[in-house]
Scaffold this motif. Sequence first.
Motif, mmCIF file in Angstrom:
data_model
loop_
_atom_site.group_PDB
_atom_site.id
_atom_site.type_symbol
_atom_site.label_atom_id
_atom_site.label_comp_id
_atom_site.label_asym_id
_atom_site.label_seq_id
_atom_site.Cartn_x
_atom_site.Cartn_y
_atom_site.Cartn_z
ATOM 1 N N HIS A 47 0.833 -1.031 0.004
ATOM 2 C CA HIS A 47 -0.034 -0.031 0.015
ATOM 3 C C HIS A 47 0.866 1.277 0.099
ATOM 4 O O HIS A 47 1.968 1.326 0.803
ATOM 5 C CB HIS A 47 -0.912 0.021 1.213
ATOM 6 C CG HIS A 47 -1.928 -1.060 1.394
ATOM 7 N ND1 HIS A 47 -3.037 -1.229 0.661
ATOM 8 C CD2 HIS A 47 -1.633 -2.180 1.987
ATOM 9 C CE1 HIS A 47 -3.629 -2.415 1.049
ATOM 10 N NE2 HIS A 47 -2.688 -3.175 1.832
ATOM 11 N N ALA A 48 0.327 2.476 -0.772
ATOM 12 C CA ALA A 48 1.352 3.585 -0.743
ATOM 13 C C ALA A 48 0.193 4.620 -0.984
ATOM 14 O O ALA A 48 -0.910 4.634 -1.446
ATOM 15 C CB ALA A 48 1.926 3.522 -2.100
ATOM 16 N N GLY A 72 1.627 -7.023 -9.356
ATOM 17 C CA GLY A 72 2.907 -6.588 -9.671
ATOM 18 C C GLY A 72 2.880 -5.085 -10.022
ATOM 19 O O GLY A 72 3.936 -4.509 -10.526
ATOM 20 N N ARG A 73 1.786 -4.321 -9.976
ATOM 21 C CA ARG A 73 1.849 -2.908 -10.379
ATOM 22 C C ARG A 73 0.898 -2.045 -9.266
ATOM 23 O O ARG A 73 0.195 -2.772 -8.794
ATOM 24 C CB ARG A 73 1.291 -2.911 -11.760
ATOM 25 C CG ARG A 73 -0.016 -3.119 -12.022
ATOM 26 C CD ARG A 73 -0.343 -3.160 -13.638
ATOM 27 N NE ARG A 73 -1.789 -3.233 -13.787
ATOM 28 C CZ ARG A 73 -2.645 -2.435 -13.891
ATOM 29 N NH1 ARG A 73 -2.457 -1.203 -13.608
ATOM 30 N NH2 ARG A 73 -3.978 -2.687 -14.007
ATOM 31 N N TRP A 74 1.375 -0.795 -9.428
ATOM 32 C CA TRP A 74 0.506 -0.016 -8.490
ATOM 33 C C TRP A 74 -0.862 0.339 -9.249
ATOM 34 O O TRP A 74 -1.018 0.676 -10.359
ATOM 35 C CB TRP A 74 1.088 1.216 -8.336
ATOM 36 C CG TRP A 74 2.487 1.110 -7.210
ATOM 37 C CD1 TRP A 74 3.731 1.191 -7.668
ATOM 38 C CD2 TRP A 74 2.238 0.592 -5.927
ATOM 39 N NE1 TRP A 74 4.357 1.169 -6.599
ATOM 40 C CE2 TRP A 74 3.633 0.734 -5.402
ATOM 41 C CE3 TRP A 74 1.183 0.588 -5.012
ATOM 42 C CZ2 TRP A 74 3.807 0.495 -4.016
ATOM 43 C CZ3 TRP A 74 1.537 0.015 -3.807
ATOM 44 C CH2 TRP A 74 2.735 0.164 -3.294
ATOM 45 N N VAL A 75 -1.964 0.251 -8.614
ATOM 46 C CA VAL A 75 -3.209 0.529 -8.856
ATOM 47 C C VAL A 75 -3.779 1.656 -8.118
ATOM 48 O O VAL A 75 -3.889 1.637 -6.745
ATOM 49 C CB VAL A 75 -4.347 -0.651 -8.856
ATOM 50 C CG1 VAL A 75 -5.561 -0.215 -9.126
ATOM 51 C CG2 VAL A 75 -3.597 -1.689 -9.785
ATOM 52 N N LEU A 76 -4.277 2.610 -8.565
ATOM 53 C CA LEU A 76 -4.763 3.998 -7.974
ATOM 54 C C LEU A 76 -6.345 3.461 -7.285
ATOM 55 O O LEU A 76 -7.072 3.014 -8.107
ATOM 56 C CB LEU A 76 -5.005 5.044 -8.645
ATOM 57 C CG LEU A 76 -5.844 6.433 -7.979
ATOM 58 C CD1 LEU A 76 -4.987 6.810 -6.995
ATOM 59 C CD2 LEU A 76 -6.132 7.315 -9.156
ATOM 60 N N ALA A 77 -6.407 3.181 -5.992
ATOM 61 C CA ALA A 77 -7.624 2.830 -5.320
ATOM 62 C C ALA A 77 -8.605 3.802 -5.185
ATOM 63 O O ALA A 77 -9.719 3.636 -5.485
ATOM 64 C CB ALA A 77 -7.255 2.323 -4.240
ATOM 65 N N GLN A 89 -7.531 2.489 2.674
ATOM 66 C CA GLN A 89 -6.878 1.351 2.948
ATOM 67 C C GLN A 89 -5.366 1.505 3.352
ATOM 68 O O GLN A 89 -4.896 2.333 2.323
ATOM 69 C CB GLN A 89 -7.137 0.090 2.099
ATOM 70 C CG GLN A 89 -7.086 0.557 0.401
ATOM 71 C CD GLN A 89 -7.200 -0.307 -0.600
ATOM 72 O OE1 GLN A 89 -6.151 -0.940 -0.937
ATOM 73 N NE2 GLN A 89 -8.185 -0.475 -0.924
ATOM 74 N N PRO A 90 -4.630 1.021 3.867
ATOM 75 C CA PRO A 90 -5.122 -0.273 4.780
ATOM 76 C C PRO A 90 -5.760 0.154 5.943
ATOM 77 O O PRO A 90 -5.833 -0.596 7.033
ATOM 78 C CB PRO A 90 -3.984 -1.106 4.971
ATOM 79 C CG PRO A 90 -3.009 -0.071 4.878
ATOM 80 C CD PRO A 90 -3.136 0.961 3.900
ATOM 81 N N PHE A 91 -5.891 1.645 6.327
ATOM 82 C CA PHE A 91 -6.338 1.912 7.517
ATOM 83 C C PHE A 91 -7.857 2.469 7.646
ATOM 84 O O PHE A 91 -8.338 3.305 8.165
ATOM 85 C CB PHE A 91 -5.438 3.192 8.074
ATOM 86 C CG PHE A 91 -3.842 2.895 8.076
ATOM 87 C CD1 PHE A 91 -3.379 1.952 9.107
ATOM 88 C CD2 PHE A 91 -3.070 3.336 7.230
ATOM 89 C CE1 PHE A 91 -2.226 1.385 8.828
ATOM 90 C CE2 PHE A 91 -1.641 2.975 7.247
ATOM 91 C CZ PHE A 91 -1.252 1.913 8.129
#
Length: 194
Positions: free
Chosen positions: A139-140, A158-163, A175-177
């Motif tokens: 998570h970032a 394996g790739r970053w997805v904008l949530a 997420q994750p908080f």
Amino acid sequence: MGSPSTAPSRRPATYQDLVALPEHQVGELIAGELYASPRPASRHAKAASILGMDLGNPFQRGRGGPGGWWLIFEPELHFGEDVLVPDLAGWRQDRMPTIPDVSYFELAPDWICEVLSPSTAKLDVVLKLPRYGRAGVEHAWIVDPIHRMLQVFHQEQGRWVLASSFSGDDRVRAQPFDAVELELGSLWMDTRTP
């Protein structure tokens, strides 16, 4: 006809180069390059500090939230030859039961947060974010205190997805908080924090 000229080879930066930086600079090594940044200005520092406080009680101390995390300001992370320093990082306690007494961490955090500054935005997003992903960070968060935005990413195949993206004075669960609602407006420079 003269012989072709070659550029002098430059040696890759080392950890010793990083250690030799003045105390008022944050140093990072990425792909053999040394990046030195000044300590964050007040806009950046406020956003990181308030976010750390808002997450710390419920997620690290278990006050008003589930606990189960270690949250650390500006930890030095060693991923192979790369040395990265996120503004905040978090490890689930089931992966890291205690905080080791070390100068740097080799275990990738579960979450990182980068607070953007005009001088570091490109470094944080273009160079560091992919390296966090390759190291196993799940998570970032990217916090932009100038544009008053929070972008929440997670790893997917394996790739970053904008949530999700939030802005202004939104009240957010990210997420994750997402067990606790955060007041995004309290991070910004022109707002008062009770």
